[in-house]
Design a protein around this motif. Structure first.
Motif, PDB file in Angstrom:
ATOM      1  N   GLN A 134       0.697   5.396  -7.827  1.00 16.81           N
ATOM      2  CA  GLN A 134      -0.464   6.267  -8.061  1.00 16.81           C
ATOM      3  C   GLN A 134      -0.083   7.627  -8.662  1.00 16.81           C
ATOM      4  OE1 GLN A 134      -2.782   7.132  -4.541  1.00 16.81           O
ATOM      5  NE2 GLN A 134      -4.619   7.571  -5.727  1.00 16.81           N
TER       6      GLN A 134
ATOM      7  N   VAL B 207     -10.470  -0.756  -4.014  1.00 25.82           N
ATOM      8  CA  VAL B 207      -9.569   0.295  -4.528  1.00 25.82           C
ATOM      9  C   VAL B 207      -9.790   0.388  -6.041  1.00 25.82           C
ATOM     10  CG1 VAL B 207      -7.199   1.090  -4.764  1.00 25.82           C
ATOM     11  CG2 VAL B 207      -7.863  -0.221  -2.733  1.00 25.82           C
TER      12      VAL B 207
ATOM     13  N   ILE C  70       1.492 -11.537 -12.006  1.00 23.61           N
ATOM     14  CA  ILE C  70       0.246 -10.779 -12.167  1.00 23.61           C
ATOM     15  C   ILE C  70       0.541  -9.379 -12.736  1.00 23.61           C
ATOM     16  CG2 ILE C  70       0.077 -10.166  -9.707  1.00 23.61           C
ATOM     17  CD1 ILE C  70      -2.964 -10.624 -10.059  1.00 23.61           C
ATOM     18  N   VAL C  71       1.660  -8.775 -12.308  1.00 25.70           N
ATOM     19  CA  VAL C  71       2.031  -7.464 -12.876  1.00 25.70           C
ATOM     20  C   VAL C  71       2.250  -7.616 -14.382  1.00 25.70           C
ATOM     21  CG1 VAL C  71       3.862  -5.705 -12.993  1.00 25.70           C
ATOM     22  CG2 VAL C  71       2.993  -6.427 -10.772  1.00 25.70           C
TER      23      VAL C  71
ATOM     24  N   HIS D 209      -8.798  -6.649  -3.245  1.00 26.99           N
ATOM     25  CA  HIS D 209      -8.865  -5.229  -2.907  1.00 26.99           C
ATOM     26  C   HIS D 209      -9.663  -4.484  -3.970  1.00 26.99           C
ATOM     27  CE1 HIS D 209      -6.636  -5.006   0.803  1.00 26.99           C
ATOM     28  NE2 HIS D 209      -5.776  -5.868   0.309  1.00 26.99           N
TER      29      HIS D 209
ATOM     30  N   CYS E 155      -4.764  -2.116 -13.530  1.00 26.32           N
ATOM     31  CA  CYS E 155      -4.657  -1.791 -12.088  1.00 26.32           C
ATOM     32  C   CYS E 155      -5.827  -2.461 -11.365  1.00 26.32           C
ATOM     33  CB  CYS E 155      -4.766  -0.282 -11.824  1.00 26.32           C
ATOM     34  SG  CYS E 155      -3.646   0.785 -12.752  1.00 26.32           S
TER      35      CYS E 155
ATOM     36  N   CYS F  35      -5.889  -6.362 -11.005  1.00 25.29           N
ATOM     37  CA  CYS F  35      -5.047  -6.877  -9.927  1.00 25.29           C
ATOM     38  C   CYS F  35      -5.697  -6.619  -8.571  1.00 25.29           C
ATOM     39  CB  CYS F  35      -3.645  -6.284  -9.977  1.00 25.29           C
ATOM     40  SG  CYS F  35      -2.572  -7.085  -8.766  1.00 25.29           S
ATOM     41  N   HIS F  36      -6.260  -5.439  -8.399  1.00 29.27           N
ATOM     42  CA  HIS F  36      -6.908  -5.152  -7.109  1.00 29.27           C
ATOM     43  C   HIS F  36      -8.019  -6.168  -6.832  1.00 29.27           C
ATOM     44  CE1 HIS F  36      -5.468  -0.699  -7.399  1.00 29.27           C
ATOM     45  NE2 HIS F  36      -4.508  -1.547  -7.098  1.00 29.27           N
TER      46      HIS F  36
ATOM     47  N   SER G  38       0.823  -1.213   0.000  1.00 26.96           N
ATOM     48  CA  SER G  38       0.000   0.000   0.000  1.00 26.96           C
ATOM     49  C   SER G  38       0.863   1.272   0.000  1.00 26.96           C
ATOM     50  CB  SER G  38      -0.934  -0.073   1.213  1.00 26.96           C
ATOM     51  OG  SER G  38      -1.281   1.186   1.651  1.00 26.96           O
TER      52      SER G  38
ATOM     53  N   ILE H  71      -9.343   2.423  -9.499  1.00 28.53           N
ATOM     54  CA  ILE H  71      -8.539   3.449 -10.175  1.00 28.53           C
ATOM     55  C   ILE H  71      -9.289   3.894 -11.422  1.00 28.53           C
ATOM     56  CG2 ILE H  71      -6.289   3.903 -11.238  1.00 28.53           C
ATOM     57  CD1 ILE H  71      -6.226   3.291  -8.168  1.00 28.53           C
TER      58      ILE H  71
ATOM     59  N   HIS I 104       0.956   7.311 -12.347  1.00 31.64           N
ATOM     60  CA  HIS I 104      -0.195   6.999 -13.199  1.00 31.64           C
ATOM     61  C   HIS I 104      -0.901   8.318 -13.559  1.00 31.64           C
ATOM     62  CE1 HIS I 104      -4.533   5.631 -13.575  1.00 31.64           C
ATOM     63  NE2 HIS I 104      -3.955   4.761 -14.386  1.00 31.64           N
TER      64      HIS I 104
ATOM     65  N   MET J 153       2.159   1.691  -3.473  1.00 34.69           N
ATOM     66  CA  MET J 153       1.091   2.095  -4.398  1.00 34.69           C
ATOM     67  C   MET J 153       0.877   3.605  -4.315  1.00 34.69           C
ATOM     68  SD  MET J 153      -0.347  -0.279  -6.215  1.00 34.69           S
ATOM     69  CE  MET J 153       0.460  -1.850  -6.436  1.00 34.69           C
ATOM     70  N   ILE J 154       0.756   4.109  -3.073  1.00 33.65           N
ATOM     71  CA  ILE J 154       0.463   5.531  -2.873  1.00 33.65           C
ATOM     72  C   ILE J 154       1.651   6.404  -3.264  1.00 33.65           C
ATOM     73  CG2 ILE J 154       0.058   7.299  -1.130  1.00 33.65           C
ATOM     74  CD1 ILE J 154      -1.630   5.422   0.370  1.00 33.65           C
TER      75      ILE J 154
HETATM   76  C1  HEC Z   1       0.153  -6.739  -9.004  1.00 35.66           C
HETATM   77  C2  HEC Z   1      -1.058  -6.223  -8.510  1.00 35.66           C
HETATM   78  C3  HEC Z   1      -1.341  -4.765  -8.556  1.00 35.66           C
HETATM   79  C4  HEC Z   1      -1.300  -3.925  -9.644  1.00 35.66           C
HETATM   80  C5  HEC Z   1      -0.947  -4.271 -11.087  1.00 35.66           C
HETATM   81  C6  HEC Z   1      -1.694  -2.636  -9.151  1.00 35.66           C
HETATM   82  N1  HEC Z   1      -1.945  -2.669  -7.822  1.00 35.66           N
HETATM   83 FE1  HEC Z   1      -2.528  -1.132  -6.660  1.00 35.66          FE
HETATM   84  N2  HEC Z   1      -2.697  -2.367  -5.074  1.00 35.66           N
HETATM   85  C7  HEC Z   1      -2.379  -3.715  -5.070  1.00 35.66           C
HETATM   86  C8  HEC Z   1      -2.674  -4.281  -3.778  1.00 35.66           C
HETATM   87  C9  HEC Z   1      -2.461  -5.723  -3.354  1.00 35.66           C
HETATM   88  C10 HEC Z   1      -3.184  -3.226  -3.002  1.00 35.66           C
HETATM   89  C11 HEC Z   1      -3.638  -3.291  -1.549  1.00 35.66           C
HETATM   90  C12 HEC Z   1      -2.439  -3.223  -0.648  1.00 35.66           C
HETATM   91  C13 HEC Z   1      -2.784  -3.316   0.806  1.00 35.66           C
HETATM   92  O1  HEC Z   1      -3.518  -2.449   1.322  1.00 35.66           O
HETATM   93  O2  HEC Z   1      -2.314  -4.243   1.439  1.00 35.66           O
HETATM   94  C14 HEC Z   1      -3.192  -2.047  -3.863  1.00 35.66           C
HETATM   95  C15 HEC Z   1      -3.614  -0.797  -3.452  1.00 35.66           C
HETATM   96  C16 HEC Z   1      -3.585   0.340  -4.236  1.00 35.66           C
HETATM   97  C17 HEC Z   1      -3.983   1.652  -3.788  1.00 35.66           C
HETATM   98  C18 HEC Z   1      -4.551   2.004  -2.435  1.00 35.66           C
HETATM   99  C19 HEC Z   1      -3.455   2.279  -1.474  1.00 35.66           C
HETATM  100  C20 HEC Z   1      -4.013   2.904  -0.215  1.00 35.66           C
HETATM  101  O3  HEC Z   1      -3.495   2.567   0.842  1.00 35.66           O
HETATM  102  O4  HEC Z   1      -4.890   3.759  -0.297  1.00 35.66           O
HETATM  103  C21 HEC Z   1      -3.790   2.500  -4.846  1.00 35.66           C
HETATM  104  C22 HEC Z   1      -4.077   3.988  -4.859  1.00 35.66           C
HETATM  105  C23 HEC Z   1      -3.307   1.717  -5.940  1.00 35.66           C
HETATM  106  N3  HEC Z   1      -3.187   0.411  -5.531  1.00 35.66           N
HETATM  107  C24 HEC Z   1      -2.992   2.233  -7.182  1.00 35.66           C
HETATM  108  C25 HEC Z   1      -2.662   1.462  -8.278  1.00 35.66           C
HETATM  109  C26 HEC Z   1      -2.533   1.961  -9.620  1.00 35.66           C
HETATM  110  C27 HEC Z   1      -2.737   3.401 -10.047  1.00 35.66           C
HETATM  111  C28 HEC Z   1      -2.204   0.901 -10.406  1.00 35.66           C
HETATM  112  C29 HEC Z   1      -1.972   0.837 -11.878  1.00 35.66           C
HETATM  113  C30 HEC Z   1      -1.113   1.802 -12.508  1.00 35.66           C
HETATM  114  C31 HEC Z   1      -2.134  -0.264  -9.530  1.00 35.66           C
HETATM  115  N4  HEC Z   1      -2.420   0.117  -8.254  1.00 35.66           N
HETATM  116  C32 HEC Z   1      -1.806  -1.523  -9.969  1.00 35.66           C
HETATM  117  C33 HEC Z   1      -1.894  -4.445  -6.121  1.00 35.66           C
HETATM  118  C34 HEC Z   1      -1.744  -3.971  -7.414  1.00 35.66           C
END
Ligand code: HEC
Length: 170
Positions: A56, A150, A103-104, A147, A138, A141-142, A48, A152, A59, A51-52
């Protein structure tokens, strides 16, 4: 040596030994503390956090650069976004028993290849389509990793008021 001075020297030996132990214990304690203070590897950002902090914002920036037809900046943001995914996989090879690399790759490889072509061709229509596919990646995968809350979407505007997105070079 009379008994009084024998007693005194026994006391001072005991004092010296006690002092020595105290100094040694102290040194060990500060070694321990400084190992904590100076070792950055002790903090592993969570998925997380990454991601943030690393995914994010890039993107968003990639989209805004494309909308300004700033293809040089779009290429740069795409490069840094793919790098952020690489580092995510390094830091977290697995999430919930699933290999993150697999998965990515499955959800981002094609959209990134399409984005790369669109950026080189300076083709906004192709760019927008590939960007939509990336955003769906995105969300796939969520959902796959439980998840789905979440969500996008394509950004409505830039969240970065201090960065110029229009091309500044001729
Ligand atoms: C391989 C898998 C995967 C991909 C691809 C992915 N994510 Fe995530 N993302 C996750 C997971 C798992 C979480 C939750 C993590 C947790 O809270 O434990 C997450 C959470 C998030 C969050 C929330 C974080 C928060 O704490 O508020 C955001 C924003 C986010 N992703 C943005 C993106 C964006 C934008 C993309 C694409 C460009 C993307 N993710 C692609 C797996 C992925």
């Amino acid at each position: 040596m009379n008994s009084a001075s024998r007693f005194l020297s026994a006391v001072s030996i005991a004092t010296i030994v006690a002092l020595g132990i105290a100094v040694w214990t102290n040194a060990k304690a500060s070694e321990h503390e400084s190992a904590h203070a100076t070792s950055p590897a002790n903090y592993l950002p969570s998925v997380s956090d990454l991601m943030i902090a690393t995914i994010q914002p890039r993107h968003v920036k990639l989209w805004v650069a494309g909308q300004h037809h700033n293809w040089k900046l779009a290429a740069y943001e795409m490069e840094t976004l793919t790098g952020a995914f690489r580092r995510l996989i390094q830091a977290h090879p697995e999430e919930d028993g699933v290999a993150l690399k697999d998965i990515v790759d499955s959800v981002t490889q094609q959209p990134f290849a399409d984005l790369d072509q669109a950026i080189h061709a300076k083709d906004e229509t192709r760019f927008n389509k590939a960007y939509g596919d990336l955003t769906s990646g995105c969300n796939s995968c969520h959902q796959a990793l439980n998840h789905g809350e979440v969500v996008i979407r394509t950004p409505k505007d830039s969240a970065f008021p201090n960065q110029e997105f229009a091309p500044t070079e001729p």
